[in-house]
Design a protein around this motif. Structure first.
Motif, mmCIF file in Angstrom:
data_model
loop_
_atom_site.group_PDB
_atom_site.id
_atom_site.type_symbol
_atom_site.label_atom_id
_atom_site.label_comp_id
_atom_site.label_asym_id
_atom_site.label_seq_id
_atom_site.Cartn_x
_atom_site.Cartn_y
_atom_site.Cartn_z
ATOM 1 N N LEU A 113 12.819 17.333 0.766
ATOM 2 C CA LEU A 113 12.282 16.012 0.437
ATOM 3 C C LEU A 113 12.309 15.155 1.697
ATOM 4 O O LEU A 113 13.317 15.091 2.383
ATOM 5 N N VAL A 114 11.184 14.502 1.975
ATOM 6 C CA VAL A 114 11.105 13.624 3.126
ATOM 7 C C VAL A 114 10.662 12.255 2.632
ATOM 8 O O VAL A 114 9.730 12.149 1.841
ATOM 9 N N VAL A 115 11.359 11.234 3.043
ATOM 10 C CA VAL A 115 11.010 9.869 2.636
ATOM 11 C C VAL A 115 10.644 9.073 3.879
ATOM 12 O O VAL A 115 11.373 9.082 4.867
ATOM 13 N N TRP A 116 9.497 8.416 3.841
ATOM 14 C CA TRP A 116 9.061 7.611 4.986
ATOM 15 C C TRP A 116 9.400 6.156 4.740
ATOM 16 O O TRP A 116 9.101 5.612 3.687
ATOM 17 N N TYR A 117 9.998 5.553 5.717
ATOM 18 C CA TYR A 117 10.382 4.152 5.586
ATOM 19 C C TYR A 117 9.274 3.212 6.006
ATOM 20 O O TYR A 117 9.201 2.083 5.585
ATOM 21 N N ARG A 118 8.425 3.692 6.915
ATOM 22 C CA ARG A 118 7.363 2.809 7.397
ATOM 23 C C ARG A 118 6.032 3.318 6.901
ATOM 24 O O ARG A 118 5.838 4.505 6.699
ATOM 25 N N GLN A 119 5.121 2.400 6.719
ATOM 26 C CA GLN A 119 3.761 2.793 6.391
ATOM 27 C C GLN A 119 3.255 3.574 7.593
ATOM 28 O O GLN A 119 3.374 3.133 8.729
ATOM 29 N N ARG A 120 2.741 4.763 7.338
ATOM 30 C CA ARG A 120 2.305 5.558 8.486
ATOM 31 C C ARG A 120 0.878 5.214 8.842
ATOM 32 O O ARG A 120 -0.068 5.818 8.364
ATOM 33 N N LYS A 121 0.705 4.203 9.656
ATOM 34 C CA LYS A 121 -0.653 3.892 10.059
ATOM 35 C C LYS A 121 -0.904 4.458 11.450
ATOM 36 O O LYS A 121 0.016 4.735 12.202
ATOM 37 N N GLN A 122 -2.170 4.613 11.761
ATOM 38 C CA GLN A 122 -2.535 5.124 13.075
ATOM 39 C C GLN A 122 -2.181 4.063 14.101
ATOM 40 O O GLN A 122 -2.556 2.915 13.965
ATOM 41 N N VAL A 123 -1.425 4.482 15.105
ATOM 42 C CA VAL A 123 -1.067 3.492 16.123
ATOM 43 C C VAL A 123 -1.781 3.779 17.432
ATOM 44 O O VAL A 123 -2.248 4.882 17.656
#
Ligand code: SF4
Ligand code: SF4
Lengths: 225, 495
Positions: free
Chosen positions: A215-225
């Motif tokens: 299980l992987v949880v992302w804390y930040r919205q993964r937007k293209q940077v």
């Protein structure tokens, strides 16, 4: 009157408590939802208590539930003497298993210093209530033969009358004392459920079977940077 | 390619002095409370020794980690339904006796005792039951080879050596030991995550830190068994499992984790590694002996333009990429290849690497010139700790892997000795360098990173960008991490 309170009112109170407090506790103190396992402190006796207890009680509860939900089908199932006999015997054996297992568990909690140190008063109350429940159950099974059969004509209609909000306590009023005790104590356990470690029964983690291992949880919205 | 960033660590075992400062720092910050007294998220053990909990490396007993089941990978504890079936009693769970029973002393007896002929004593009492007890174990009971005939002799790595090798290890004039500090490895293929029926354990996507959500944990205690390193601990009083959190609250504030910050020997390095998450499964299925090398190979080069582009696409922040390029762990593990994972054969792909200890090597003096015993390869084979033992610890039994690392470490030592003492044959120095395959400059860089760095060079924390975090509750569907380790209520029983 007392029958009305015990079999017509108390069940509603118990279920209302279980639902309301259970939900409250889940929303505001989810941290407290735990099996509170003490295996880490003592493992051997737990094996002989916990494993037979859980498997036997699950089967016994399943039989109660099926006979309540599908009384007609249950009646037909027990129509043949062979099947009735088989159910009667296996029910009794499972009942005795739960009794012995519960005694093992109670003895373990009392006798082991480490385990008794993590046992609260509510834990004791729960253990005693459970012992009363399985002991009366076995007593009923032995003293009043063919419970699988009469349950369908007494307890099941009573429960259905509760479900349809027109409680008919006559079904139980004429029953012997131990059956009444078994029934009231059952709803007492329902009422105790949200206040004790019993809450762990609603967290049976069946979803585990279907989920991926990692299980992987992302804390930040993964937007293209 | 599915690039992810991982905060990883390197522990340089040659530098560890076994002072336990790291353990105490961690204890004071996180586990100094009821139910957690026995937990040492950071512990330091003496090798050879049985460690903490005792014989944790013996997976025949504890069933931790993974094994191959046909073409699949499966927890050693069994498949998912077998695991659920044992939820009422987990036969592979270590009990408190495998760690130790926490104790204190009745100090008030010293002051409260009535006047008498005898000295009052403070008796030991259990911190679990409060009853008097006999102290029989502690978290580092076998420190410095104490009780070696019980502990060191039963080290699971020693037991598998030949009679002769064992004798060689314990010959009194050759007796040797080193320290092995251990924290959670924040694995890529974590056993604890895979074993948790509630789904309470998760890896943080941005930095790879593995956490247990205290609100989701239901005390099924499968993670304790599933972790082959025994780095999740069951809180006996709270009914929740807990583990090392790599001090993520400190890291988010730009500070080094407590054990890293306090390390007296300065053995601890921290930095970002980039890896391809799509390769985790394939790598974890390789043969035991291939695992250490494969883990090194799956780490990506942060200077490679292709990797940079892919990382950008995967949403890895530029600042994190900068940190990855400065990462000391990248240098140790990938560039120099002198740090190895602990027990890669458990197949969790641990992200804590160790520079193995370069124990004293044999040398002799010849006409005033110090010579390595004949050829240092023979001496390597006759090293005081059998290579087989070290290979069992750090390379899944692959001795070539360990030898390659030692050749490099020996080359560093020889070159530096030539610089500082200057008593070696130049030809010998050249030969060592050539055999190790290192340039003079690389050796100098390894030496600097080993001995002369400041904390900012040893510990390069990537910006955790908390300001961009999605608060729990804002997007419950996509971000249901709840509160991670931090629970806003006191960890005690209320119901
Ligand atoms: S070392 Fe840490 S991440 Fe790896 S399995 Fe154990 S607890 Fe999980
Ligand atoms: S503080 Fe550093 S030197 Fe001391 S025992 Fe821990 S790792 Fe070793």
């Amino acid at each position: 009157m007392i029958d009305m309170i015990l079999f017509g009112v108390f069940p509603y109170v118990a279920v209302a408590l279980a639902v309301a407090v259970g939900i409250y506790r889940y929303c505001f103190d989810r941290y407290s939802y735990s099996s509170q396992s003490s295996q880490f402190l003592e493992s051997r006796a737990l094996f002989w208590g916990s494993v037979p207890w859980h498997y036997a009680i699950l089967l016994v509860l399943l039989a109660h539930l099926l006979a309540f939900l599908f009384p007609a089908a249950w009646g037909t199932l027990l129509g043949a003497p062979g099947r009735l006999y088989l159910l009667e015997v296996s029910g009794m054996v499972l009942g005795v298993v739960t009794c012995i297992a519960m005694l093992v568990l109670i003895f373990r909690r009392a006798a082991n210093d480490r385990v008794s140190a993590v046992t609260t008063r509510v834990d004791w109350l729960l253990l005693v209530a459970l012992l009363v429940q399985v002991a009366t159950g076995v007593f009923i099974a032995i003293s009043m033969r063919w419970g699988g059969f009469w349950y369908v004509h007494t307890v099941s209609p009573w429960l259905w009358s509760l479900v349809s909000f027109s409680p008919n306590v006559d079904y139980l009023a004429s029953m012997p004392f131990v059956v009444k005790l078994h029934a009231v104590n059952a709803f007492f356990l329902v009422a105790l459920f949200p206040f004790s470690r019993l809450v762990h029964v609603v967290s049976i983690p069946l979803a585990y079977i279907a989920r991926p291992y990692q299980l992987v949880v992302w804390y930040r919205q993964r937007k293209q940077v | 390619m599915n690039i992810r960033a991982q905060v990883s660590s390197v522990f340089h075992l040659d530098k560890c002095i076994g002072c336990h400062t790291c353990s105490i720092a961690c204890k004071n910050i996180w586990t100094d409370r009821k139910g957690a007294e026995y937990m040492w998220w950071n512990n330091v053990e003496t090798k050879p020794g049985t460690g903490y909990p005792t014989k944790w490396e013996d997976q025949k007993q504890y069933k931790g980690g993974w094994e191959k089941a046909g073409s699949d990978l499966q927890l050693k504890m069994g498949n998912k339904s077998a695991l659920l079936g044992r939820i009422f009693h987990n036969p592979d769970l270590p009990t408190m006796d495998d760690y130790y029973e926490p104790f204190t002393f009745k100090y008030q007896d010293l002051t409260n005792a009535p006047a008498g002929d005898d000295q009052p004593t403070a008796r030991p009492v259990s911190m679990v039951s409060g009853k008097p007890m006999k102290i029989e174990a502690g978290p580092n009971w076998d420190d410095d080879l104490s009780g070696s005939n019980i502990y060191a002799a039963n080290d699971p790595g020693v037991v598998q050596l030949s009679e002769e090798e064992q004798q060689q290890m314990f010959a009194i004039e050759k007796m040797v030991m080193f320290y092995l500090p251990r924290i959670c490895n924040h694995c890529l293929n974590a056993g604890c995550v895979a074993g948790c029926p509630s789904g309470a354990i998760y890896k943080r996507g941005e930095d790879g830190i593995v956490l247990i959500s205290q609100d989701k944990c239901r005390g099924w205690r499968m993670c304790v068994s599933a972790c082959p390193y025994k780095k999740t601990y069951y809180g006996w009083s709270t009914g929740k499992s807990e583990k090392c959190i790599l001090c993520y609250p400190r890291q988010e504030a730009g500070e080094a984790p407590g054990c890293f910050h306090s390390c007296v020997g300065r053995i601890r390095y921290l930095g970002v590694l980039l890896y391809d998450a799509d390769r985790i499964e394939a790598v974890a299925k390789l043969e035991d002996k291939e695992l250490a090398a494969a883990q090194r190979e799956m780490i990506l080069d942060p200077f490679d333009p292709e990797v940079i582009a892919a990382a950008k696409k995967a949403g890895i922040a530029t600042a994190v990429m900068d940190a990855a390029r400065k990462s000391p762990t990248y240098k140790f593990v990938k560039e120099w290849g002198i740090a190895l994972p602990l027990h890669p054969e458990f197949r969790t792909l641990p992200m804590l690497f160790y520079v193995p200890p370069l124990l004293p090597i044999l040398s002799k003096e010849q006409q005033g010139v110090q010579k390595l015993a004949d050829d240092f390869f023979t001496s390597l084979e006759q090293a005081r700790l059998p290579l087989k033992y070290l290979a069992g610890l750090f390379a899944g039994g692959n001795e070539e892997e360990i030898k390659a690392v030692y050749r490099k470490l020996i080359a560093v030592r020889i070159q530096r000795r030539n610089v500082t003492v200057g008593d070696l044959d130049n030809a010998e120095v050249d030969k060592a360098r050539e055999i190790a395959g290192l340039s003079t400059e690389t050796i100098e860089a390894i030496f600097r990173m080993t001995s002369l760095t400041s904390i900012k060079q040893r510990i390069v924390i990537p910006p955790m960008l908390r300001e961009q975090a999605i608060e729990a509750g804002m997007d419950p569907e996509a971000y249901k991490q709840e509160m991670g380790f931090g629970s806003r209520k006191a960890p005690k029983r209320r119901w």
